[in-house]
Design a protein around this motif. Sequence first.
Motif, PDB file in Angstrom:
ATOM      1  N   MET A  11     126.597   0.541  68.240  1.00 21.73           N
ATOM      2  CA  MET A  11     126.746   0.296  66.815  1.00 21.73           C
ATOM      3  C   MET A  11     125.492   1.067  66.193  1.00 21.73           C
ATOM      4  O   MET A  11     125.697   1.692  65.232  1.00 21.73           O
ATOM      5  CB  MET A  11     126.862  -1.234  66.479  1.00 21.73           C
ATOM      6  CG  MET A  11     126.972  -1.209  65.026  1.00 21.73           C
ATOM      7  SD  MET A  11     127.267  -3.099  64.415  1.00 21.73           S
ATOM      8  CE  MET A  11     125.966  -3.722  65.211  1.00 21.73           C
ATOM      9  N   HIS A  15     125.421   4.318  63.826  1.00 21.88           N
ATOM     10  CA  HIS A  15     124.727   3.966  62.523  1.00 21.88           C
ATOM     11  C   HIS A  15     123.781   5.417  62.450  1.00 21.88           C
ATOM     12  O   HIS A  15     123.694   5.795  61.109  1.00 21.88           O
ATOM     13  CB  HIS A  15     124.127   2.771  62.297  1.00 21.88           C
ATOM     14  CG  HIS A  15     124.804   1.795  62.169  1.00 21.88           C
ATOM     15  ND1 HIS A  15     124.334   0.348  61.899  1.00 21.88           N
ATOM     16  CD2 HIS A  15     126.394   1.540  61.846  1.00 21.88           C
ATOM     17  CE1 HIS A  15     125.295  -0.491  61.676  1.00 21.88           C
ATOM     18  NE2 HIS A  15     126.745   0.051  61.738  1.00 21.88           N
ATOM     19  N   HIS A  59     126.316  -0.764  56.725  1.00 26.97           N
ATOM     20  CA  HIS A  59     125.675  -1.019  58.024  1.00 26.97           C
ATOM     21  C   HIS A  59     125.305  -2.290  58.037  1.00 26.97           C
ATOM     22  O   HIS A  59     125.244  -2.908  59.128  1.00 26.97           O
ATOM     23  CB  HIS A  59     124.437  -0.023  58.167  1.00 26.97           C
ATOM     24  CG  HIS A  59     124.924   1.535  58.499  1.00 26.97           C
ATOM     25  ND1 HIS A  59     124.301   2.542  58.525  1.00 26.97           N
ATOM     26  CD2 HIS A  59     126.324   2.063  58.695  1.00 26.97           C
ATOM     27  CE1 HIS A  59     124.671   3.823  58.806  1.00 26.97           C
ATOM     28  NE2 HIS A  59     126.097   3.398  58.934  1.00 26.97           N
ATOM     29  N   GLU A  62     128.331  -4.591  58.703  1.00 28.39           N
ATOM     30  CA  GLU A  62     128.383  -4.512  60.421  1.00 28.39           C
ATOM     31  C   GLU A  62     127.419  -5.292  61.183  1.00 28.39           C
ATOM     32  O   GLU A  62     127.814  -6.031  62.061  1.00 28.39           O
ATOM     33  CB  GLU A  62     128.535  -3.062  60.654  1.00 28.39           C
ATOM     34  CG  GLU A  62     129.668  -2.334  59.921  1.00 28.39           C
ATOM     35  CD  GLU A  62     129.932  -0.921  60.528  1.00 28.39           C
ATOM     36  OE1 GLU A  62     129.025  -0.495  60.971  1.00 28.39           O
ATOM     37  OE2 GLU A  62     130.847  -0.246  60.213  1.00 28.39           O
TER      38      GLU A  62
END
Length: 287
Positions: A11, A15, A59, A62
């Motif tokens: 992740m 990003h 972001h 998440e």
Amino acid sequence: MDDSQREYQRMIRRHNCENKELQALIHSMKNSVPKSEKSRRKQLLLDVARLEAKLEQKHSQELEKFRDSNPEMSILETVTEDLAKMDLENKPPHLTRTQRRRERRAALEREHRERITGVELEHLAAFRRNEEEKLAVILGVKNLEMKDIRPDGHCMYRAIQDQLVYSVTVESLRNRTADYMQKHVDDFMPFFSDPETGDVYGRDDFLSYCNDIMCNASWGGQLELRALSHVLQTPIEVIQADSPVVVIGEEYTAKPLVLVYMRYTCNLGEHYNSVKPLEARAAPRLF
């Protein structure tokens, strides 16, 4: 490394890629608007700010969702929460194998700054004034005010040094930070990656990073603040203009050290300042 840590690293890499793609888009947008068209350039800066804010919010959401779905990862949870609230990362210490690439990037950034128009500088200066005004209000509520720290690459450590009630050198703080990180490699490795590409570094690269902390005037960031909170066994509060106060090392009960993180100072770059008690000002005379 377990599946949750791998998912987290994937992740973070995504990003970083999305941030890189956005910066490429912003670069293209700026090139499409002539510098002579001041009104369009002004609107462009607003559009850029909205795009960056939208991606940052995405972001953050998440990261928050990941934290909620992985409550068993205590260390990861606290670091993720900090990252979701703020971006404390300044320029990272140079890694030996990427030195040339970073130097080229620095040269390009210098060239870009030289091309910044007066209109852009005016707007950036306005951002800085706005940030300082917001911080003055936030600090005023706490009966504090800003205390300037020299912007020499050691600003985070100097701000910590200024907050301590006993004497300690910046060199000592750097050495103790690096020593703690070297002794707790597994606690930091999940969050140690190339800030530009998201590529995960290895253990040797991490040890090289720690060596740079001791030997160079490298900027401090999230990892170093977390290490310092453990070294000093003291919470560290970081105040920003547009984000809630973030407390690192909440498990400790000592009086927190207080830093101010600024995005638009120090030649319109990132910087840490210290704080001091708000000076009492004489009331204005009415006659």
